[in-house]
Design a protein around this motif. Structure first.
Motif, PDB file in Angstrom:
ATOM      1  N   THR A  77      -9.395   4.424  -3.788  1.00 44.68           N
ATOM      2  CA  THR A  77      -8.053   3.886  -3.504  1.00 44.68           C
ATOM      3  C   THR A  77      -8.132   2.820  -2.414  1.00 44.68           C
ATOM      4  O   THR A  77      -7.563   1.730  -2.548  1.00 44.68           O
ATOM      5  CB  THR A  77      -7.098   5.019  -3.088  1.00 44.68           C
ATOM      6  OG1 THR A  77      -7.166   6.046  -4.060  1.00 44.68           O
ATOM      7  CG2 THR A  77      -5.667   4.541  -2.965  1.00 44.68           C
ATOM      8  N   GLN A  78      -8.857   3.143  -1.347  1.00 45.60           N
ATOM      9  CA  GLN A  78      -8.997   2.173  -0.251  1.00 45.60           C
ATOM     10  C   GLN A  78      -9.698   0.905  -0.733  1.00 45.60           C
ATOM     11  O   GLN A  78      -9.270  -0.215  -0.455  1.00 45.60           O
ATOM     12  CB  GLN A  78      -9.803   2.794   0.889  1.00 45.60           C
ATOM     13  CG  GLN A  78      -9.023   3.843   1.671  1.00 45.60           C
ATOM     14  CD  GLN A  78      -9.882   4.527   2.719  1.00 45.60           C
ATOM     15  OE1 GLN A  78     -10.894   4.003   3.148  1.00 45.60           O
ATOM     16  NE2 GLN A  78      -9.485   5.722   3.126  1.00 45.60           N
ATOM     17  N   GLU A  79     -10.765   1.125  -1.502  1.00 47.86           N
ATOM     18  CA  GLU A  79     -11.538  -0.014  -2.014  1.00 47.86           C
ATOM     19  C   GLU A  79     -10.670  -0.893  -2.923  1.00 47.86           C
ATOM     20  O   GLU A  79     -10.740  -2.120  -2.871  1.00 47.86           O
ATOM     21  CB  GLU A  79     -12.734   0.528  -2.802  1.00 47.86           C
ATOM     22  CG  GLU A  79     -13.912  -0.427  -2.830  1.00 47.86           C
ATOM     23  CD  GLU A  79     -15.101   0.130  -3.608  1.00 47.86           C
ATOM     24  OE1 GLU A  79     -15.736  -0.661  -4.298  1.00 47.86           O
ATOM     25  OE2 GLU A  79     -15.349   1.349  -3.538  1.00 47.86           O
TER      26      GLU A  79
ATOM     27  N   TYR B 113      -6.288  -7.061  -1.744  1.00 46.54           N
ATOM     28  CA  TYR B 113      -5.902  -7.940  -0.638  1.00 46.54           C
ATOM     29  C   TYR B 113      -6.576  -9.313  -0.784  1.00 46.54           C
ATOM     30  O   TYR B 113      -5.946 -10.353  -0.610  1.00 46.54           O
ATOM     31  CB  TYR B 113      -6.306  -7.293   0.694  1.00 46.54           C
ATOM     32  CG  TYR B 113      -5.990  -8.146   1.900  1.00 46.54           C
ATOM     33  CD1 TYR B 113      -4.701  -8.188   2.423  1.00 46.54           C
ATOM     34  CD2 TYR B 113      -6.981  -8.913   2.501  1.00 46.54           C
ATOM     35  CE1 TYR B 113      -4.410  -8.978   3.521  1.00 46.54           C
ATOM     36  CE2 TYR B 113      -6.702  -9.706   3.596  1.00 46.54           C
ATOM     37  CZ  TYR B 113      -5.412  -9.738   4.106  1.00 46.54           C
ATOM     38  OH  TYR B 113      -5.127 -10.523   5.184  1.00 46.54           O
ATOM     39  N   TYR B 114      -7.872  -9.284  -1.116  1.00 47.02           N
ATOM     40  CA  TYR B 114      -8.611 -10.546  -1.217  1.00 47.02           C
ATOM     41  C   TYR B 114      -8.347 -11.286  -2.533  1.00 47.02           C
ATOM     42  O   TYR B 114      -8.480 -12.506  -2.591  1.00 47.02           O
ATOM     43  CB  TYR B 114     -10.115 -10.297  -1.027  1.00 47.02           C
ATOM     44  CG  TYR B 114     -10.445 -10.012   0.419  1.00 47.02           C
ATOM     45  CD1 TYR B 114     -10.331 -11.015   1.378  1.00 47.02           C
ATOM     46  CD2 TYR B 114     -10.817  -8.746   0.836  1.00 47.02           C
ATOM     47  CE1 TYR B 114     -10.594 -10.761   2.708  1.00 47.02           C
ATOM     48  CE2 TYR B 114     -11.093  -8.476   2.168  1.00 47.02           C
ATOM     49  CZ  TYR B 114     -10.976  -9.493   3.103  1.00 47.02           C
ATOM     50  OH  TYR B 114     -11.226  -9.252   4.426  1.00 47.02           O
TER      51      TYR B 114
ATOM     52  N   PHE C  91      -7.431  -1.291  -2.820  1.00 45.86           N
ATOM     53  CA  PHE C  91      -6.456  -2.070  -2.040  1.00 45.86           C
ATOM     54  C   PHE C  91      -7.132  -3.223  -1.277  1.00 45.86           C
ATOM     55  O   PHE C  91      -6.559  -4.306  -1.169  1.00 45.86           O
ATOM     56  CB  PHE C  91      -5.681  -1.161  -1.079  1.00 45.86           C
ATOM     57  CG  PHE C  91      -4.548  -0.427  -1.756  1.00 45.86           C
ATOM     58  CD1 PHE C  91      -3.508  -1.109  -2.363  1.00 45.86           C
ATOM     59  CD2 PHE C  91      -4.527   0.953  -1.810  1.00 45.86           C
ATOM     60  CE1 PHE C  91      -2.471  -0.445  -3.007  1.00 45.86           C
ATOM     61  CE2 PHE C  91      -3.496   1.638  -2.446  1.00 45.86           C
ATOM     62  CZ  PHE C  91      -2.465   0.933  -3.043  1.00 45.86           C
ATOM     63  N   VAL C  92      -8.334  -2.969  -0.767  1.00 42.91           N
ATOM     64  CA  VAL C  92      -9.049  -4.042  -0.061  1.00 42.91           C
ATOM     65  C   VAL C  92      -9.365  -5.173  -1.050  1.00 42.91           C
ATOM     66  O   VAL C  92      -9.172  -6.358  -0.753  1.00 42.91           O
ATOM     67  CB  VAL C  92     -10.353  -3.511   0.604  1.00 42.91           C
ATOM     68  CG1 VAL C  92     -11.172  -4.659   1.178  1.00 42.91           C
ATOM     69  CG2 VAL C  92     -10.016  -2.513   1.710  1.00 42.91           C
ATOM     70  N   LYS C  93      -9.807  -4.768  -2.236  1.00 38.35           N
ATOM     71  CA  LYS C  93     -10.095  -5.741  -3.288  1.00 38.35           C
ATOM     72  C   LYS C  93      -8.825  -6.514  -3.656  1.00 38.35           C
ATOM     73  O   LYS C  93      -8.857  -7.731  -3.833  1.00 38.35           O
ATOM     74  CB  LYS C  93     -10.599  -4.979  -4.515  1.00 38.35           C
ATOM     75  CG  LYS C  93     -11.571  -5.741  -5.342  1.00 38.35           C
ATOM     76  CD  LYS C  93     -12.181  -4.826  -6.372  1.00 38.35           C
ATOM     77  CE  LYS C  93     -13.535  -5.343  -6.779  1.00 38.35           C
ATOM     78  NZ  LYS C  93     -14.172  -4.571  -7.799  1.00 38.35           N
TER      79      LYS C  93
ATOM     80  N   VAL D  66       0.860  -1.204   0.000  1.00 31.90           N
ATOM     81  CA  VAL D  66       0.000   0.000   0.000  1.00 31.90           C
ATOM     82  C   VAL D  66       0.888   1.243   0.000  1.00 31.90           C
ATOM     83  O   VAL D  66       0.657   2.179  -0.770  1.00 31.90           O
ATOM     84  CB  VAL D  66      -0.963   0.006   1.220  1.00 31.90           C
ATOM     85  CG1 VAL D  66      -1.809   1.274   1.231  1.00 31.90           C
ATOM     86  CG2 VAL D  66      -1.866  -1.212   1.190  1.00 31.90           C
TER      87      VAL D  66
END
Lengths: 178, 173
Positions: free
Chosen positions: A49-51, A57-58, A53-55, A24
């Motif tokens: 941006t947050q979304e 991650y999974y 990175f979360v996406k 990140v």
């Protein structure tokens, strides 16, 4: 540096949260700039941006080629921005009318400089279609080559060329309109 | 090259995306054509302005914290959702077993089960009698089942491939 990042991606793929945090840190600038340039809204760009990175991650464990991480992440951000843009379209249109404030540049000499004085690049960018804006950002800000953009967006190379040219022409028209 | 350079070619030249021959022709033309030279200067300036505009954007400093917090939140949501489902399943199972073992539900349940079993047995007998009376019926049914299984395998493979491509494209959340 590249090898380090490659190693970090491998660790993050295994579920190492510290490694993912480093990813990140390494890519937040690229992702945020891309989202911001497409959405022209800081808050929305932060959300996307947050979304993204979360996406990431999974979905990271499913990524086959670690070297394709950046282009894959760029594709995720682009798709999220397209979705977000659809939702915000009406709102953005209304806001863009209010945003046009003249920013004068002293001793502007060339036509472009004179037109920049009337309207900022960001404001003009907001007026051009998202598909054109996207290829221009991928080229100008992210530094992708035409063939990389073609691969990334899965469009023919000729389309990339013409789209970038049309984007520049439209951008200039908007700047000249002021 | 007497006519002006097309916008697309000049745009590609600015991005260093032309081949050596095109590059040489463009550079020769730019040396003698003021209009195209001005166009080149304007496009170059525009390019620089775009880069400058977006490189100046401040990057959020606490992005890592926000992203990791969101990930933690979704992990805990997923695990609590799993625990809730498991708890509901266990409670319902105990309730059903308890009701069946203690109350009048046991005799009613057994009666219903017995009736259903008798109906199923009767149906099986009737079907096998009809099938054995028709010639080649068993072979025909076997062939149809085989075709259906092959078709199902192909569809499953196609779905798995499509899903893999979608995941790679980052479309799956």
């Amino acid at each position: 540096m590249v090898n380090d990042l490659h190693q970090i991606i491998i660790e993050a793929k295994k579920g190492d949260q510290n490694a993912f945090r480093q990813l990140v840190t390494a890519y937040k600038g690229t992702v945020f700039r891309h989202a911001f340039s497409l959405l022209n809204d800081r808050m929305e760009a932060e959300d996307v941006t947050q979304e993204a990175f979360v996406k990431a991650y999974y979905s990271l464990p499913k990524l086959e080629n670690e070297f394709a991480f950046v282009s894959w992440l760029t594709r995720v951000v682009t798709n999220l921005c397209y979705d977000k843009n659809k939702k915000l379209n009406k709102k953005k249109l209304a806001e863009s009318e209010e945003l046009i404030e003249n920013v004068r540049m002293p001793n502007a000499s060339s036509p472009i400089e004179q037109s920049i004085a009337k309207m900022t690049i960001k404001e003009a960018m907001e007026k051009i279609p998202l598909e054109q804006k996207n290829v221009l950002i991928l080229r100008e800000i992210q530094g992708y080559s035409y063939s990389e953009i073609s691969e990334l967006l899965q469009i023919p190379l000729g389309t990339v060329k013409s789209r970038i040219n049309t984007a520049r022409e439209n951008l200039r028209k908007e700047l000249e309109k002021g | 090259m007497s006519e002006h350079i097309s916008g697309e070619l000049l745009s590609s030249y600015i991005d260093d995306e032309t081949d050596e021959d095109e590059k040489a022709i463009i550079e020769r033309h730019l040396g003698i054509c003021l209009d195209c030279h001005n166009e080149f200067v304007n496009l170059t300036l525009l390019k620089e302005q775009i880069l400058k505009e977006y490189l100046m954007v401040d990057i959020p400093v606490s992005m890592e914290d926000h992203v990791m917090a969101k990930i933690q939140q979704s992990i805990s949501q997923k695990s609590s959702s799993f625990i809730n489902h498991a708890a509901i399943f266990v409670v319902l199972s105990f309730a059903l077993v308890g009701m069946g073992a203690t109350g009048p539900f046991l005799s009613i349940g057994l009666h219903i089960f017995n009736t259903l079993f008798s109906i199923a047995g009767g149906l099986m007998y009737a079907i096998t009698s009809i099938l054995s009376a028709i010639p080649y019926m068993v072979e025909a049914i076997s062939a149809v089942i085989f075709i259906l299984i092959v078709l199902a395998i192909f569809i499953l493979r196609y779905l798995v491939n499509t899903l893999a491509k979608t995941v790679e494209a980052g479309d799956i959340s």
